[in-house]
Design a protein around this motif. Structure first.
Motif, PDB file in Angstrom:
ATOM      1  N   TYR A   1       0.834  -1.196   0.000  1.00  0.00           N
ATOM      2  CA  TYR A   1       0.000   0.000   0.000  1.00  0.00           C
ATOM      3  C   TYR A   1       0.872   1.250   0.000  1.00  0.00           C
ATOM      4  CZ  TYR A   1      -3.861  -3.035   1.449  1.00  0.00           C
ATOM      5  OH  TYR A   1      -4.811  -4.024   1.507  1.00  0.00           O
ATOM      6  N   LYS A   2       0.381   2.270  -0.665  1.00  0.00           N
ATOM      7  CA  LYS A   2       1.015   3.580  -0.585  1.00  0.00           C
ATOM      8  C   LYS A   2       0.466   4.273   0.643  1.00  0.00           C
ATOM      9  CE  LYS A   2       1.891   7.782  -3.272  1.00  0.00           C
ATOM     10  NZ  LYS A   2       1.584   8.527  -4.522  1.00  0.00           N
ATOM     11  N   CYS A   3       1.277   4.378   1.694  1.00  0.00           N
ATOM     12  CA  CYS A   3       0.786   4.896   2.973  1.00  0.00           C
ATOM     13  C   CYS A   3       0.990   6.401   3.106  1.00  0.00           C
ATOM     14  CB  CYS A   3       1.424   4.164   4.146  1.00  0.00           C
ATOM     15  SG  CYS A   3       3.168   4.525   4.383  1.00  0.00           S
ATOM     16  N   ASN A   4       1.809   6.985   2.257  1.00  0.00           N
ATOM     17  CA  ASN A   4       1.943   8.440   2.160  1.00  0.00           C
ATOM     18  C   ASN A   4       2.523   8.744   0.783  1.00  0.00           C
ATOM     19  OD1 ASN A   4       4.862   8.443   2.289  1.00  0.00           O
ATOM     20  ND2 ASN A   4       4.690   8.131   4.491  1.00  0.00           N
ATOM     21  N   LYS A   5       2.783   9.996   0.483  1.00  0.00           N
ATOM     22  CA  LYS A   5       3.179  10.376  -0.881  1.00  0.00           C
ATOM     23  C   LYS A   5       4.558   9.861  -1.266  1.00  0.00           C
ATOM     24  CE  LYS A   5       4.992  14.936   0.395  1.00  0.00           C
ATOM     25  NZ  LYS A   5       4.874  16.402   0.167  1.00  0.00           N
ATOM     26  N   SER A   6       5.355   9.391  -0.306  1.00  0.00           N
ATOM     27  CA  SER A   6       6.711   8.961  -0.644  1.00  0.00           C
ATOM     28  C   SER A   6       7.049   7.535  -0.206  1.00  0.00           C
ATOM     29  CB  SER A   6       7.740   9.921  -0.033  1.00  0.00           C
ATOM     30  OG  SER A   6       7.620   9.948   1.374  1.00  0.00           O
TER      31      SER A   6
END
Length: 236
Positions: free
Chosen positions: A193-198
């Motif tokens: 999962y992408k948990c924040n923008k980076s």
């Protein structure tokens, strides 16, 4: 019937919304929310795990159901069904680009609602299964001029660094590749999962977390507000 699936209704006409909720619940589904605007829908989605959303295109505030569909596609990635009286060509063309599971026109009949929900849920489950089955269980990643075979379930997290990605494994190895988070995420199974923008994280390798951070390999990674509903679903 997937009675454990959680359904949200977004409809600004309270009478229609209540009728729709009663119809859906009569089929045995679980309606966990009923809201009238884009803003309330986003707030609800940030706080709760939802598996399917029924959306009216015209809502109580300036932002429409089309805006909500774009938000869902970007951050939540669950199926949604339009329930609307809009039939003009421009609206239909814009709605089609958001890739809804169905487009129901008011007034609707019970059988059509039931069939649309069943198809949306079944397709969603099958797509997730196909997504995982089509993914490789390993990747070849370069380090010190050599390519190493790395099992995807050994990847702990991925960090974006300008035009490169830093890939960290549970063995604390680090690999550097030239790619974007968005593109690399498509190569990974659904437990990433992408948990924040980076950052991308492997949720299977998260040992501890709260609603602000996850901890992997003793690394503290900040959680965006869009990812918090998923963490709350783990707690629940």
């Amino acid at each position: 019937m997937q009675t454990n699936f959680k359904i949200l209704i977004v409809e600004d006409n309270v009478i229609i919304a209540d009728d729709l909720e009663q119809i859906i619940e009569s089929f045995g589904y679980n309606v966990i929310g009923n809201v009238i605007s884009y803003e309330r829908a986003v707030s609800f989605l940030e706080k709760n795990r939802v598996d399917l959303v029924l959306i009216d295109i015209d809502l109580a505030t300036e932002k429409t159901g089309l805006d909500l569909a774009n938000y869902i596609n970007q951050y939540i990635q669950v199926p949604f069904i339009y329930v609307t009286s809009n039939l003009d060509d421009q609206t239909i063309n814009i709605a089609a680009k958001t890739k809804p599971s169905a487009y129901l026109v008011k007034p609707f009949d019970n059988n059509t609602i039931y069939a649309s929900i069943e198809v949306a849920i079944t397709n969603y489950i099958e797509e997730k299964v196909d997504h995982n089955q089509n993914k490789k269980d390993h990747l070849f990643l370069k380090k010190n001029n050599l390519y190493h075979k790395v099992k995807t379930d050994h990847i702990s997290y991925v960090k974006s660094d300008n035009i490169y990605l830093e890939i960290y494994t549970i063995e604390n190895d680090k690999f550097l590749i030239r790619n974007t988070l968005k593109s690399f995420l498509t190569e990974l199974p659904s437990n990433f999962y992408k948990c924040n923008k980076s950052h991308i994280i492997n949720i299977n390798n998260v040992k501890t977390f709260n609603l602000n951070y996850v901890f992997i390999n003793d690394k503290q990674i900040t959680v965006s507000k869009e990812f918090k509903p998923y963490l709350k679903s783990l707690i629940n």
